[in-house]
Design a protein around this motif. Structure first.
Motif, PDB file in Angstrom:
ATOM      1  N   THR A 112      -4.187  55.945  10.204  1.00  0.00           N
ATOM      2  CA  THR A 112      -5.451  56.627  10.512  1.00  0.00           C
ATOM      3  C   THR A 112      -6.604  56.030   9.731  1.00  0.00           C
ATOM      4  N   ALA A 119     -12.456  68.529  -3.492  1.00  0.00           N
ATOM      5  CA  ALA A 119     -11.862  68.233  -2.190  1.00  0.00           C
ATOM      6  C   ALA A 119     -12.818  67.544  -1.230  1.00  0.00           C
ATOM      7  N   GLU A 142     -10.665  51.518   5.425  1.00  0.00           N
ATOM      8  CA  GLU A 142     -11.531  52.143   6.426  1.00  0.00           C
ATOM      9  C   GLU A 142     -12.649  51.220   6.880  1.00  0.00           C
ATOM     10  N   CYS A 162      -8.139  66.481  -8.719  1.00  0.00           N
ATOM     11  CA  CYS A 162      -8.875  66.107  -7.535  1.00  0.00           C
ATOM     12  C   CYS A 162      -8.104  64.969  -6.901  1.00  0.00           C
ATOM     13  N   TRP A 163      -7.232  65.340  -5.988  1.00  0.00           N
ATOM     14  CA  TRP A 163      -6.228  64.399  -5.534  1.00  0.00           C
ATOM     15  C   TRP A 163      -6.808  63.151  -4.874  1.00  0.00           C
ATOM     16  N   ASP A 164      -7.749  63.384  -4.001  1.00  0.00           N
ATOM     17  CA  ASP A 164      -8.190  62.257  -3.179  1.00  0.00           C
ATOM     18  C   ASP A 164      -9.329  61.477  -3.788  1.00  0.00           C
ATOM     19  N   ASN A 170      -3.917  64.004   7.622  1.00  0.00           N
ATOM     20  CA  ASN A 170      -3.925  62.710   8.289  1.00  0.00           C
ATOM     21  C   ASN A 170      -5.285  62.051   8.315  1.00  0.00           C
ATOM     22  N   VAL A 185      -8.482  63.361   6.752  1.00  0.00           N
ATOM     23  CA  VAL A 185      -9.532  63.569   5.760  1.00  0.00           C
ATOM     24  C   VAL A 185      -9.013  63.457   4.331  1.00  0.00           C
ATOM     25  N   LEU A 186      -8.025  64.229   4.003  1.00  0.00           N
ATOM     26  CA  LEU A 186      -7.551  64.239   2.617  1.00  0.00           C
ATOM     27  C   LEU A 186      -6.091  63.824   2.591  1.00  0.00           C
ATOM     28  N   GLU A 187      -5.850  62.543   2.347  1.00  0.00           N
ATOM     29  CA  GLU A 187      -4.492  62.032   2.482  1.00  0.00           C
ATOM     30  C   GLU A 187      -3.553  62.530   1.400  1.00  0.00           C
ATOM     31  N   THR A 188      -4.045  62.637   0.191  1.00  0.00           N
ATOM     32  CA  THR A 188      -3.115  62.964  -0.897  1.00  0.00           C
ATOM     33  C   THR A 188      -3.219  64.409  -1.366  1.00  0.00           C
ATOM     34  N   THR A 189      -4.217  65.121  -0.884  1.00  0.00           N
ATOM     35  CA  THR A 189      -4.331  66.519  -1.275  1.00  0.00           C
ATOM     36  C   THR A 189      -3.167  67.304  -0.672  1.00  0.00           C
ATOM     37  N   PHE A 206     -14.769  60.253  -1.925  1.00  0.00           N
ATOM     38  CA  PHE A 206     -13.698  60.688  -1.039  1.00  0.00           C
ATOM     39  C   PHE A 206     -13.692  59.953   0.296  1.00  0.00           C
ATOM     40  N   HIS A 207     -14.845  59.798   0.888  1.00  0.00           N
ATOM     41  CA  HIS A 207     -14.872  59.213   2.228  1.00  0.00           C
ATOM     42  C   HIS A 207     -15.833  58.036   2.315  1.00  0.00           C
TER      43      HIS A 207
END
Lengths: 378, 365, 539
Positions: free
Chosen positions: A131, C454, A104, A22-24, B112, B114-118, C342-343
C-alpha cells in the motif's frame, strides 16, 4: 469533585498515550525517499538483484552549503541487494542504512530484461499488495540491466526518479512509447491474463531513452516493439495526441512533416466466421509543420498529401498488428476486449481459444486523415 | 430511557439513518458486487436499494403501528413477554456485533493505509471511547453531531470521486445485462445488506418527534444511499476494471490512491480522505452503539440508558479483537450481513403481521 | 446545569459570612433625632477618612432653625454640585421661605420639591440605603426631627471619557466605546435604541463591591425565558466582589469546563444594540467597558461589527478568511507534524525533499521543535503585553527577528517551522474574539499532542472530540453550534457568507425571538409599481 475527576482522567490518558509511544512517527529527516526500484535477475540466475536509489537530501537542497557539495559527488545513492523478494530486499538494505527506506514517493519501477523474460509475477504481486508504492508510479522494462539505468551519471535533473518519470510527460508530443502507470498496469495485467505492453527504457551513459514497448505475454517478456511499431500500436489504442509522421515526396530532398494532434480509433467486427474479421477505423487530424522549401501548398496538394499520409499510417499500423499477430501471437491492442464488451455473443465462442484464433484474425485498417493546419506559410 | 426533550425531527432521523448505513460497507461493496455480477454490478446496487427499501418500508410500518412505544414494549406486546424479551436481547447482541465488525474493519483499513505500525487496539479503543463520549449525551445530540458532520464527509466523498473522473473508462461496464437473473437476485441481496442500517430506527424510533413521516424517511434515506452507492460502484469499477476490483480488498481506497489533485498541492490524498472516512465510520459505530445501549436500557426498564454504555464497552472491544485476520473478518462481515436480513427484514415482517393479526383479533373479540 | 450551580454556589451559602453582619442594614430605620442619626451614620463609616460630613443650620432669621447634616465621599461627588445646588440653595434660599412652610413635614417637602436644584432626589428611611448611596457617590441629607433623609445624586468622579475601543477597532463604524461608568454605558445603548421597549434592570452584585449590573433587553423581541434565566443566574451569584464582567461570565456560564467562551463580550455600543435587536440579552457591568451578550453561538464569535457595515461580498470574504484563520490557528502545527512525521507521502516530492533538507541537523523531533517554538511565541506575546509600548516593540524585534533568525542559523529549529509558527500565531490574531482566539491557541497544543501520537488519525480524533463537545454545549438553552444543527440551509448559509442585508428578513433562531421578522421587504411592492424604470438600478 468533578474537576478532580477530570484532572485524573486527563493525566491518565496522557500518560498512557505517551508511555505506549508514537508508533508510526518517523521524522521526515529520518527517512530515505526511494525514487526508483530496479529489479534484475541476480548473477546466479535464481534470486533477484533489487536496486534502490534515493537522493541525499543534504546535497540536493540549494541552501546551507549544499550547493557546493553538489559538485563533490553524486547526489543519488544506489544500493543493491540480492534476495528473493522486493520487500525482503528493503529490509535487507536496512542493515546498511542509517534511515528508514520510504516508498511513498517511488516514481519508477524498472524491470531488467533478463528478469522480465523469466516472468514478472513477483513484481506484479508486490505492487498490488503493497500500500506504500504510489499507484501513479511508472513500470518500465529496461533493455539490459535495470541497475545500469540507475547508475547513469545524469546531470539534467537532480532527482533521477523525477527525470525518468517526467519523460512520460512528453508523451503528448511524441507518442513513440507506451504510457502506463502502476494503476493501469495492474488493471491490464489482471484483465488480460498477464498480457500487457510496457514502456521500454534504454540506458545510455548520462541519460536514458524511453522508446518502444516491451511485449509481455503471460507475465513473460517475449520481445519488443520498436519505436515506429509502438507508434502504430498507439494509433490503434487511440492514444495519440502528438506524433510526427514524415512522408517523402518524390523529387524533393526533404520530407513533408505532419504532426498528429488528434486520433480516434474505432474497431468493427466485419465477420465472425472461424476467424473473426476486423476493421480498424482511424480518424487522424493534424497539421503540416514542414514541407520542402519549393512546395507551395494548395488544396489539391493537401488532398494528395492526405492520401499519402493515410497510406503511410495504414502501413505502419498494419505492420505493428502483423508483428503482434505473427511474431508474438498476443492480442495487446484490445481486439479481444472489444469483442467481450461490444459483441459478447461472438466473444463466447472465441473466448476459450482466443490465443490461437487471434493470430489468424483478418484485420484491415482504414485511415482518414484530415489536415487542419499548415503553419504560417503556404 | 430517553428524556422528553431528547427527540429528533424527520430530517434528523434521515441523517441518522444515512449515517448509520454509510460506513465500512462502502469500502468493500464494489468488490462484492463486481464479484457476483461483473459489469452488471450497478444493477445489483439498484436492486439492492429496492430490497433495502422494502425492508425499510416494513420497519417503517412497524414503527407507525406501534407509535411511541419502545422496541421492547411492542415486541412483548405482539410476541408475548418472554419472546419479546428474547427478541430485544437478540437485537441488542446484533447491534453489539455490528459495532465490533465495523470497528475491526476500520482498524484494518487504518493499519493498511494510514498507520502501519500503530496497534489495532489503540485505534479501536480510541474511537470507541469517543463514541462512548458521544452517545452518553443522548439521541438528539448524537444526531445533531451527525448533521453537523454530514456536509464534511459528503462533500469530500463527492469531490474525491469527481477527481477520478478523468481516469474512468465507462466501457468497463460493458457488456450489460448478461449476468444470469438468479445471480443478479442473489447478488442484490448482498448489495442490500450493505444498506443495512435502517433497523437502527426500530429502536431509535421511540425518539421520533412524530411518526407521520417515517415512510418519507425510509424513501429519502435509502434513495440517497442507493444513489451514492451506484455512483461509487460505477466509478470504482470503471476505473479499476472488473477483474482488478474483484482482487482488491478495499477497491474504494485503491481508487483514491491513484487520484491526482489538480495543482499538485498534495502528492497523495488517500490518507486525508481515509481520515475523513473515519467520521463516517464513527457515525455508523455511534448509531449502533447507541441502539445497543438503548435496547438494553429498554429491556431492563432502566431510567437512564447511559449506564449501559460502559457495560457494553468491553464486549464490543473483545468481539472486535476476535477475528484473527482480514479473511476471517470477511466471514464475520458476512455473518453480520445475514443477521441483518433477519433483523432488518424477517423479524420486522413477523412483528408487522403478528401485530395486525392481533389487532384484528382484538377488534373482532 | 443545575448541578454546576449547586457545586458553585450552594455550599458557600451555608457558610456564615462575617462581612454580611458589618454591611449596612436596610431594617435600621432613621431616627427623628438628628444627633442620633449623625452618630450612627458616622459609626457605619467610622475610620473612613474620605467621608465628608457637614452639619449646618438652615432657616430664615425670624423663623425656626433647622439643623441639617450632609454626608458624601470625597472624590466621588461633583463638588460644584454640592456647593452650588445644595449648600447654596439651602443656606440662601431657605431664608426666604414663608413661615408657614418652615416647620416639620412641610419644610421637608419644600426642601425636597422646591429648594434642591439637583436633578435626582430620593427619599429614604433607613441607614442601609443611605450608606450605600453615599458610597456610590450620592450625597445624603438628614434634617432634624425627621425620620427620613434625602439622597441627592451628586455623582461625579474622574472618569475616562468615551473613547475608541481598543480591542474592537473597526475601519468603518462608530468610534465610540463603552467606558468604566455604568450609567454612561447604558446611555450609549439607549442612544441607539430609542424605544420604550428597551428595558434596563439593575441589580447589585458583590457583597463588598456592590457593583451595578444591568440587564438590558428589548421587550417583545427577547425571549422572556432567556431574560428570566439570566436574571435568575445573576441573582444566584453571591460573592465578595465583582470587579469585571469576566467574574459574572465565569459564574453564570453553562459549562465552566469548556475552552470556549459562552458569552460574546463587546466594548462597542453598536454591537450591543445590534445584538439586542437580534433578541439577545445584554449584561452591562459597572467599572468595566466590557459588556456581555447572551446567548451566543460559536459562529457569532467570528463576527465583527464591520461585517454588517461593509458591502456583503467583502464581509463574506473576510468571514471565510477568519474561519480559515481559526482552522490554522488550531491545527497548523499539528497538521505539519502529522504530515512531516507520519505521512510524508502526502507532500509533493519536491516539497518533501526540501523540508527534509531544512530539517537536516535539527536535533529535535518535529513535535519538540514545534513545541519549543510555540512556547517561545507564547512567552513573547505575554512579555509584549506587559511591557509598555515602546519596549514592547523591542521585544517583538528581539524575539521575532533576532531569536528566530539565530535559532535557525544555530540549527535548533528549521526555517519552515519558524514560518509555520508565525502563520499559526498570526492566524490566531485574526480571530475577532480574544477569548475565542485563546481557546484556539490552547487547542493548538492539544491537537499537536494528538498528532504526535497518531498523526492524522489523532487529529481527526481531536476534531471528533471537539465537535462532540461543541454539539452538546449550550449557551442559555441555545445550541452553541446553531444554526448548523438543523437542516435549515438558508440559515446555515449565514455562517460562511454574510448575506446581503435585504435578504436577512428574519432574526436568528438561536435567541428564540418572540418577533421573528426583522425586516419587511418593501422593495417588492415598489417593484410592482416602479416597473421598468427601476429595473437597471437594481440587481
Amino acid at each position: 469533585m468533578k474537576l478532580k475527576k477530570i484532572f485524573l482522567i486527563t493525566v491518565a490518558v496522557l500518560s498512557v498515550f505517551y508511555t505506549i509511544g508514537c508508533w508510526d512517527m518517523v521524522d521526515i529527516d529520518k527517512r530515505f525517499f526511494v525514487g526508483n526500484i530496479g529489479v534484475d535477475r541476480a548473477e546466479d540466475g535464481e534470486q533477484m538483484l533489487v536496486t534502490f536509489t534515493f537522493p541525499i537530501v543534504r546535497k540536493i537542497a540549494g541552501g546551507q552549503g549544499g550547493g557546493q557539495g553538489g559538485g563533490g559527488g553524486s547526489t543519488i545513492v544506489v544500493i543493491s541487494t540480492v534476495t528473493d523478494s522486493i520487500h525482503a530486499a528493503a529490509r535487507q538494505a536496512a542493515m546498511r542504512l542509517s534511515r528508514r527506506l520510504f516508498f511513498e514517493h517511488t516514481r519508477v519501477i524498472l524491470i531488467g530484461e533478463e528478469l522480465a523474460r523469466d516472468g514478472i509475477e513477483e513484481v506484479v504481486n508486490f505492487l498490488e499488495r503493497n500500500t506504500e508504492i504510489n499507484r501513479r508510479g511508472r513500470v518500465i522494462v529496461v533493455r539490459g540491466k535495470a541497475k545500469d539505468a540507475l547508475t547513469i551519471k545524469n546531470e539534467i535533473e537532480v532527482l533521477l526518479a523525477l527525470y525518468i518519470a517526467n519523460i512520460f510527460e512528453n508523451r503528448d508530443i511524441c507518442a513513440r512509447f507506451i504510457e502506463t502507470d502502476v494503476d493501469e498496469f495492474m488493471k491490464q495485467v489482471h484483465s488480460m491474463n498477464g498480457n500487457v505492453l510496457l514502456p521500454r527504457l534504454t540506458p545510455g551513459k548520462t541519460d536514458v531513452k524511453i522508446g518502444g514497448a516491451a511485449v509481455i505475454k503471460k507475465y513473460k517478456l517475449v520481445g519488443w516493439l520498436e519505436e515506429n511499431e509502438t507508434l502504430g500500436a498507439n494509433f490503434v489504442l487511440g492514444e495519440i495526441s502528438g506524433a510526427d509522421i514524415m512522408i517523402d515526396i518524390p523529387g524533393y530532398k526533404y520530407p513533408v512533416v505532419f504532426t498528429v494532434t488528434h486520433n480516434k480509433a474505432a474497431m468493427e467486427l466485419l465477420e465472425a466466421g472461424d476467424y473473426p474479421k476486423f476493421r480498424v477505423k482511424l480518424e487522424v487530424k493534424g497539421e503540416i509543420v514542414e514541407t520542402p522549401e519549393q512546395i507551395q501548398l494548395a488544396p489539391e496538394m493537401l488532398k494528395i498529401i492526405e492520401k499519402m499520409l493515410e497510406d503511410r499510417i495504414n502501413h505502419m499500423v498494419l505492420a505493428s498488428i502483423r508483428k503482434l499477430q505473427e511474431e508474438y501471437q498476443v492480442d495487446l491492442l484490445g481486439f479481444g476486449e472489444y469483442l467481450s464488451k461490444y459483441k459478447p455473443d461472438v466473444w463466447e465462442e472465441y473466448k476459450k481459444d482466443w490465443e490461437n484464433i487471434f493470430p489468424d484474425a483478418e484485420i484491415n485498417v482504414e485511415t482518414k486523415v484530415k489536415i487542419r493546419g499548415i503553419g504560417a506559410s503556404k | 430511557m430517553l428524556m422528553d426533550d431528547d427527540r429528533i425531527s424527520t430530517g434528523q432521523a434521515m441523517a441518522l439513518v444515512i449515517n448509520a448505513i454509510l460506513g465500512v460497507s462502502l469500502t468493500i461493496l464494489p468488490r462484492d458486487v463486481a464479484k457476483t455480477a461483473g459489469p452488471d454490478c450497478w444493477i445489483l446496487v439498484i436492486l439492492g436499494g429496492v430490497f433495502a427499501f422494502i425492508a425499510a418500508l416494513i420497519i417503517a410500518a412497524v414503527i407507525t403501528r406501534f407509535n411511541g412505544k419502545t422496541f421492547t414494549e411492542y415486541t412483548s406486546f405482539v410476541l408475548g413477554r418472554p419472546a419479546g424479551f428474547l427478541a430485544g436481547a437478540l437485537y441488542a447482541f446484533y447491534f453489539v456485533l455490528v459495532c465490533a465488525v465495523v470497528l475491526r474493519n476500520f482498524a484494518e483499513v487504518m493499519k493498511n493505509f494510514v498507520l502501519e505500525t500503530t496497534p489495532r487496539e489503540f485505534v479501536i479503543i480510541t474511537l470507541l471511547l469517543l463514541s462512548f463520549y458521544l452517545i452518553r449525551h443522548g439521541l438528539e445530540p448524537m444526531v445533531r453531531f451527525m448533521v453537523i458532520n454530514f456536509p464534511i464527509w459528503f462533500i469530500t466523498a463527492i469531490v474525491a470521486l469527481i477527481l477520478t473522473l478523468n481516469k474512468v473508462d465507462f466501457s468497463e461496464l460493458l457488456p450489460s445485462f448478461r449476468t444470469p437473473p438468479d445471480k443478479i437476485l442473489f447478488g442484490s441481496v448482498s448489495a442490500a445488506i450493505s444498506m443495512a442500517g435502517f433497523e437502527v430506527l426500530m429502536v431509535a424510533g421511540q425518539g421520533l418527534k412524530t411518526t407521520r413521516h417515517v415512510y418519507k424517511i425510509a424513501a429519502v434515506s435509502i434513495g440517497i444511499v442507493t444513489a451514492f452507492y451506484i455512483y461509487l460502484v460505477v466509478i470504482v469499477v470503471s476505473m479499476l476494471g472488473v477483474d482488478e476490483t474483484r482482487r482488491l480488498l478495499w477497491p474504494t481506497f485503491a481508487v483514491l490512491r491513484s487520484i491526482t489533485v489538480p495543482g499538485g498541492v498534495l502528492e497523495r490524498i488517500e490518507a486525508p480522505i481515509i481520515i475523513v472516512w473515519v467520521i463516517m465510520v464513527f457515525t455508523t459505530l455511534s448509531a449502533y452503539y447507541f441502539s445497543a445501549t438503548i435496547t438494553f436500557a429498554n429491556l431492563f426498564k432502566a431510567k437512564e440508558f447511559k449506564i449501559f454504555a460502559p457495560l457494553l464497552f468491553p464486549w464490543i472491544y473483545f468481539l472486535s479483537m476476535m477475528p484473527q485476520n482480514v479473511l476471517e473478518l470477511e466471514n464475520w462481515l458476512k455473518f453480520a450481513g445475514n443477521l441483518a436480513v433477519v433483523f432488518g427484514l424477517i423479524i420486522p415482517f413477523i412483528l408487522l403481521i403478528a401485530g395486525s393479526v392481533k389487532a384484528r383479533w382484538g377488534k373482532s373479540k | 446545569m443545575g448541578k454546576i450551580f449547586d457545586t458553585l454556589f450552594h455550599r458557600r451559602k451555608t457558610e456564615i459570612f462575617y462581612e454580611r453582619d458589618m454591611a449596612p442594614d436596610r431594617s435600621r430605620k432613621l431616627y427623628k433625632d438628628i444627633d442620633e442619626n449623625i452618630r450612627i451614620f458616622n459609626e457605619y463609616l467610622a475610620d473612613c477618612d474620605d467621608l465628608i460630613s457637614r452639619e449646618f443650620v438652615v432657616g430664615n432669621p425670624g423663623g425656626p432653625k433647622h439643623r441639617m447634616a450632609l454626608f458624601n465621599i470625597d472624590g466621588l461627588v461633583d463638588k460644584r454640585l454640592v456647593h452650588e445646588e445644595i449648600m447654596k440653595s439651602l443656606m440662601l434660599f431657605a431664608r426666604q421661605v414663608p413661615l408657614e412652610y418652615s416647620v416639620g413635614d412641610k419644610f421637608f417637602q419644600l426642601v425636597k420639591d422646591g429648594l434642591l436644584t439637583v436633578a435626582e432626589v430620593r427619599e429614604i428611611d433607613n441607614f442601609g440605603e443611605a450608606v450605600l448611596a453615599v458610597l456610590s457617590g450620592d450625597t445624603a441629607l438628614f434634617i432634624d426631627k425627621l425620620d427620613r433623609g434625602l439622597i441627592l445624586n451628586t455623582r461625579g468622579w474622574e472618569k475616562r471619557s468615551v473613547q475608541e475601543p481598543a480591542t474592537e477597532a473597526v475601519i468603518r463604524g462608530p468610534r465610540e466605546g463603552f467606558t468604566e461608568t455604568y450609567r454612561v454605558n447604558v446611555a450609549l445603548v439607549r442612544r441607539r435604541i430609542k424605544d420604550p421597549n428597551l428595558k434596563v434592570q439593575t441589580i447589585r452584585l458583590g457583597r463588598h463591591t456592590r457593583t451595578d449590573v444591568g440587564v438590558l433587553y428589548i421587550k417583545g423581541i427577547a425571549n422572556p425565558s432567556i431574560v428570566e434565566e439570566v436574571l435568575k443566574r445573576l441573582n444566584s451569584i453571591d460573592t465578595s466582589g465583582v470587579l469585571e464582567s469576566g467574574y459574572i461570565e465565569q459564574m453564570i456560564e453553562d459549562n465552566w469546563l469548556s475552552f470556549f467562551p459562552q458569552f460574546r463580550r463587546t466594548e462597542r455600543p453598536d454591537v450591543a444594540a445590534a445584538s439586542l435587536m437580534e433578541g439577545n440579552v445584554l449584561i452591562i457591568c459597572d467599572n468595566t467597558p466590557f459588556a456581555l451578550i447572551a446567548p451566543t453561538t460559536f459562529y457569532s464569535l467570528f463576527q465583527s461589527p464591520e461585517d454588517y457595515y461593509e458591502r456583503w461580498y467583502i464581509a463574506s470574504l473576510i468571514r471565510i478568511l477568519r474561519m480559515t484563520a481559526a482552522f490554522l490557528a488550531a491545527t497548523a502545527p499539528a497538521l505539519y507534524v502529522a504530515m512531516i512525521s507520519f505521512h510524508p507521502g502526502m507532500l509533493p516530492t519536491d516539497l518533501a525533499l526540501s523540508i527534509g533538507a531544512t530539517r537536516e541537523g535539527v536535533p529535535f523531533t518535529t513535535t519538540v521543535e514545534a513545541l519549543i517554538m510555540m512556547l517561545a511565541l507564547e512567552v513573547l506575546r505575554e512579555a509584549g503585553i506587559r511591557l509598555p509600548g515602546p519596549i514592547g516593540q523591542t521585544i517583538g524585534i528581539v524575539g521575532g527577528l533576532v531569536v528566530g533568525e539565530a535559532a535557525v542559523r544555530a540549527g535548533i529549529v528549521s526555517p519552515i517551522m519558524v514560518i509555520l509558527i508565525a502563520i499559526n500565531a498570526i492566524s490566531s490574531f485574526a480571530i475577532p474574539n480574544f477569548s475565542l482566539a485563546v481557546a484556539f491557541r490552547l487547542l493548538a497544543f492539544i491537537f499537536l499532542f494528538l498528532a504526535s501520537v497518531a498523526g492524522l488519525y489523532g487529529l481527526i480524533l481531536g476534531y471528533l472530540g471537539l465537535t462532540i463537545h461543541l454539539v452538546t454545549l449550550k449557551s442559555f438553552g441555545s445550541n452553541y453550534l446553531s444554526p448548523l444543527v438543523s437542516f435549515k440551509m438558508k440559515k446555515a448559509w449565514d455562517i460562511f457568507v454574510r448575506p446581503p442585508l435585504p435578504s436577512i428578513k428574519e432574526r436568528p433562531d438561536y435567541t428564540k425571538p418572540l418577533d421573528r421578522e426583522r425586516m419587511r421587504d418593501l422593495r417588492q411592492d415598489q417593484e410592482g409599481r416602479g416597473g421598468d424604470e427601476n429595473a437597471d438600478g437594481r440587481r
